[in-house]
Design a protein around this motif. Sequence first.
Motif, PDB file in Angstrom:
ATOM      1  N   GLU A  52      46.544  51.843  45.119  1.00 38.37           N
ATOM      2  CA  GLU A  52      45.485  51.842  44.397  1.00 38.37           C
ATOM      3  C   GLU A  52      45.542  52.650  42.941  1.00 38.37           C
ATOM      4  O   GLU A  52      45.475  54.124  43.679  1.00 38.37           O
ATOM      5  CB  GLU A  52      44.181  51.585  44.897  1.00 38.37           C
ATOM      6  CG  GLU A  52      43.160  50.679  43.643  1.00 38.37           C
ATOM      7  CD  GLU A  52      42.012  50.680  44.672  1.00 38.37           C
ATOM      8  OE1 GLU A  52      41.516  49.907  44.974  1.00 38.37           O
ATOM      9  OE2 GLU A  52      40.786  51.906  44.666  1.00 38.37           O
ATOM     10  N   ARG A  54      43.389  54.021  39.042  1.00 42.11           N
ATOM     11  CA  ARG A  54      42.735  53.196  37.974  1.00 42.11           C
ATOM     12  C   ARG A  54      43.733  53.358  36.758  1.00 42.11           C
ATOM     13  O   ARG A  54      44.396  54.352  36.521  1.00 42.11           O
ATOM     14  CB  ARG A  54      41.917  54.230  38.020  1.00 42.11           C
ATOM     15  CG  ARG A  54      40.881  54.148  36.478  1.00 42.11           C
ATOM     16  CD  ARG A  54      39.324  55.224  36.849  1.00 42.11           C
ATOM     17  NE  ARG A  54      39.035  55.607  37.409  1.00 42.11           N
ATOM     18  CZ  ARG A  54      38.092  54.983  37.922  1.00 42.11           C
ATOM     19  NH1 ARG A  54      37.287  53.540  37.316  1.00 42.11           N
ATOM     20  NH2 ARG A  54      37.889  54.692  39.141  1.00 42.11           N
ATOM     21  N   ASP A  66      39.293  53.607  29.622  1.00 42.67           N
ATOM     22  CA  ASP A  66      39.278  53.054  30.831  1.00 42.67           C
ATOM     23  C   ASP A  66      39.584  51.347  29.764  1.00 42.67           C
ATOM     24  O   ASP A  66      39.081  51.277  28.352  1.00 42.67           O
ATOM     25  CB  ASP A  66      38.142  52.282  31.474  1.00 42.67           C
ATOM     26  CG  ASP A  66      38.187  53.760  32.327  1.00 42.67           C
ATOM     27  OD1 ASP A  66      39.066  54.213  33.059  1.00 42.67           O
ATOM     28  OD2 ASP A  66      36.854  54.269  33.093  1.00 42.67           O
ATOM     29  N   ILE A  67      40.239  50.551  30.559  1.00 44.14           N
ATOM     30  CA  ILE A  67      40.612  49.323  29.819  1.00 44.14           C
ATOM     31  C   ILE A  67      39.685  47.877  29.731  1.00 44.14           C
ATOM     32  O   ILE A  67      39.668  46.811  29.550  1.00 44.14           O
ATOM     33  CB  ILE A  67      41.588  47.752  30.352  1.00 44.14           C
ATOM     34  CG1 ILE A  67      42.234  48.329  31.765  1.00 44.14           C
ATOM     35  CG2 ILE A  67      43.110  49.518  30.080  1.00 44.14           C
ATOM     36  CD1 ILE A  67      43.585  47.238  32.239  1.00 44.14           C
ATOM     37  N   ASP A  68      38.458  48.417  30.392  1.00 43.97           N
ATOM     38  CA  ASP A  68      37.279  47.659  30.408  1.00 43.97           C
ATOM     39  C   ASP A  68      36.223  48.226  30.524  1.00 43.97           C
ATOM     40  O   ASP A  68      36.868  49.814  30.121  1.00 43.97           O
ATOM     41  CB  ASP A  68      37.441  46.891  32.065  1.00 43.97           C
ATOM     42  CG  ASP A  68      36.857  47.308  32.943  1.00 43.97           C
ATOM     43  OD1 ASP A  68      36.448  48.249  33.548  1.00 43.97           O
ATOM     44  OD2 ASP A  68      37.461  46.262  33.933  1.00 43.97           O
ATOM     45  N   GLY A  72      36.529  50.319  34.951  1.00 41.75           N
ATOM     46  CA  GLY A  72      37.529  50.606  35.083  1.00 41.75           C
ATOM     47  C   GLY A  72      38.369  49.912  35.986  1.00 41.75           C
ATOM     48  O   GLY A  72      38.272  49.029  36.655  1.00 41.75           O
ATOM     49  N   CYS A  73      40.095  49.473  35.512  1.00 42.28           N
ATOM     50  CA  CYS A  73      40.420  49.180  36.367  1.00 42.28           C
ATOM     51  C   CYS A  73      41.072  49.322  37.052  1.00 42.28           C
ATOM     52  O   CYS A  73      41.723  50.320  37.484  1.00 42.28           O
ATOM     53  CB  CYS A  73      41.300  48.226  35.547  1.00 42.28           C
ATOM     54  SG  CYS A  73      42.464  47.019  36.507  1.00 42.28           S
ATOM     55  N   LEU A  75      43.776  48.870  40.198  1.00 39.76           N
ATOM     56  CA  LEU A  75      45.198  47.761  40.675  1.00 39.76           C
ATOM     57  C   LEU A  75      46.295  48.779  42.025  1.00 39.76           C
ATOM     58  O   LEU A  75      46.220  49.523  42.023  1.00 39.76           O
ATOM     59  CB  LEU A  75      45.631  47.377  39.945  1.00 39.76           C
ATOM     60  CG  LEU A  75      44.930  45.989  39.418  1.00 39.76           C
ATOM     61  CD1 LEU A  75      46.023  45.754  37.684  1.00 39.76           C
ATOM     62  CD2 LEU A  75      44.741  45.019  39.628  1.00 39.76           C
ATOM     63  N   GLN A  79      51.113  45.997  40.773  1.00 41.19           N
ATOM     64  CA  GLN A  79      50.323  45.322  40.178  1.00 41.19           C
ATOM     65  C   GLN A  79      49.495  45.966  39.117  1.00 41.19           C
ATOM     66  O   GLN A  79      49.913  45.556  37.761  1.00 41.19           O
ATOM     67  CB  GLN A  79      49.285  44.517  40.710  1.00 41.19           C
ATOM     68  CG  GLN A  79      49.646  43.264  41.887  1.00 41.19           C
ATOM     69  CD  GLN A  79      48.040  43.098  42.535  1.00 41.19           C
ATOM     70  OE1 GLN A  79      46.980  43.474  41.795  1.00 41.19           O
ATOM     71  NE2 GLN A  79      48.212  42.553  43.307  1.00 41.19           N
ATOM     72  N   ALA A  80      49.893  47.098  38.722  1.00 44.66           N
ATOM     73  CA  ALA A  80      49.387  48.142  38.061  1.00 44.66           C
ATOM     74  C   ALA A  80      50.421  48.453  36.714  1.00 44.66           C
ATOM     75  O   ALA A  80      50.234  48.513  35.717  1.00 44.66           O
ATOM     76  CB  ALA A  80      48.640  49.406  37.873  1.00 44.66           C
ATOM     77  N   HIS A  83      49.940  44.953  35.204  1.00 47.43           N
ATOM     78  CA  HIS A  83      49.973  44.740  33.938  1.00 47.43           C
ATOM     79  C   HIS A  83      50.121  45.382  33.017  1.00 47.43           C
ATOM     80  O   HIS A  83      49.359  44.780  31.892  1.00 47.43           O
ATOM     81  CB  HIS A  83      48.596  44.963  34.441  1.00 47.43           C
ATOM     82  CG  HIS A  83      47.154  44.724  33.685  1.00 47.43           C
ATOM     83  ND1 HIS A  83      47.626  43.125  33.488  1.00 47.43           N
ATOM     84  CD2 HIS A  83      46.187  45.692  32.939  1.00 47.43           C
ATOM     85  CE1 HIS A  83      45.703  43.479  32.606  1.00 47.43           C
ATOM     86  NE2 HIS A  83      45.429  44.929  32.477  1.00 47.43           N
ATOM     87  N   ASN A  87      50.540  43.795  29.384  1.00 46.27           N
ATOM     88  CA  ASN A  87      49.106  43.294  27.962  1.00 46.27           C
ATOM     89  C   ASN A  87      49.515  44.512  26.977  1.00 46.27           C
ATOM     90  O   ASN A  87      49.560  45.761  26.817  1.00 46.27           O
ATOM     91  CB  ASN A  87      48.233  44.331  29.380  1.00 46.27           C
ATOM     92  CG  ASN A  87      46.810  44.267  28.297  1.00 46.27           C
ATOM     93  OD1 ASN A  87      46.744  44.133  27.133  1.00 46.27           O
ATOM     94  ND2 ASN A  87      45.969  43.651  29.531  1.00 46.27           N
TER      95      ASN A  87
END
Length: 94
Positions: A52, A54, A66-68, A72-73, A75, A79-80, A83, A87
Motif C-alpha cells: 500500500e 499514499r 494529498d489528492i483528497d 489521503g488516498c 492504494l 492500483q496507485a 490511478h 487521472n
Amino acid sequence: MEEDEIAARIEAFDAANGGGVGWYEEKGAYHLYLLTNEAPIARLKPTGTGDEVRIAYWSHRRKWDDIDDMGGCLLPLDQALDHVATNSIFWTWT
C-alpha cells in the motif's frame, strides 16, 4: 515490501505503458516525473502495510498534496500506478 521491488514495479509499469516517466527515491517516498522536462507527476509513499502507498500530486502551491481532503488516498501499488496514469490531476504540470 522491499524498496527494490517497488522500483522494479514502477519501471515495469512505465515500460508497459510506453515509457517516458522517471523516478527517484527521497525520504522513503518514490517521486515520479516526466523525463522530457522533469515535471513532477506523483509521489508514492509506502505505508508499511503490504504494498500500500499514499498518493500525492504536485499542487498549484508548488508542493506535494494529498489528492483528497480526507487524509489521503491509500492504494496497493499497482492500483496507485494505474490511478496516476489515468487521472488528469497528476499531469497538470507536464
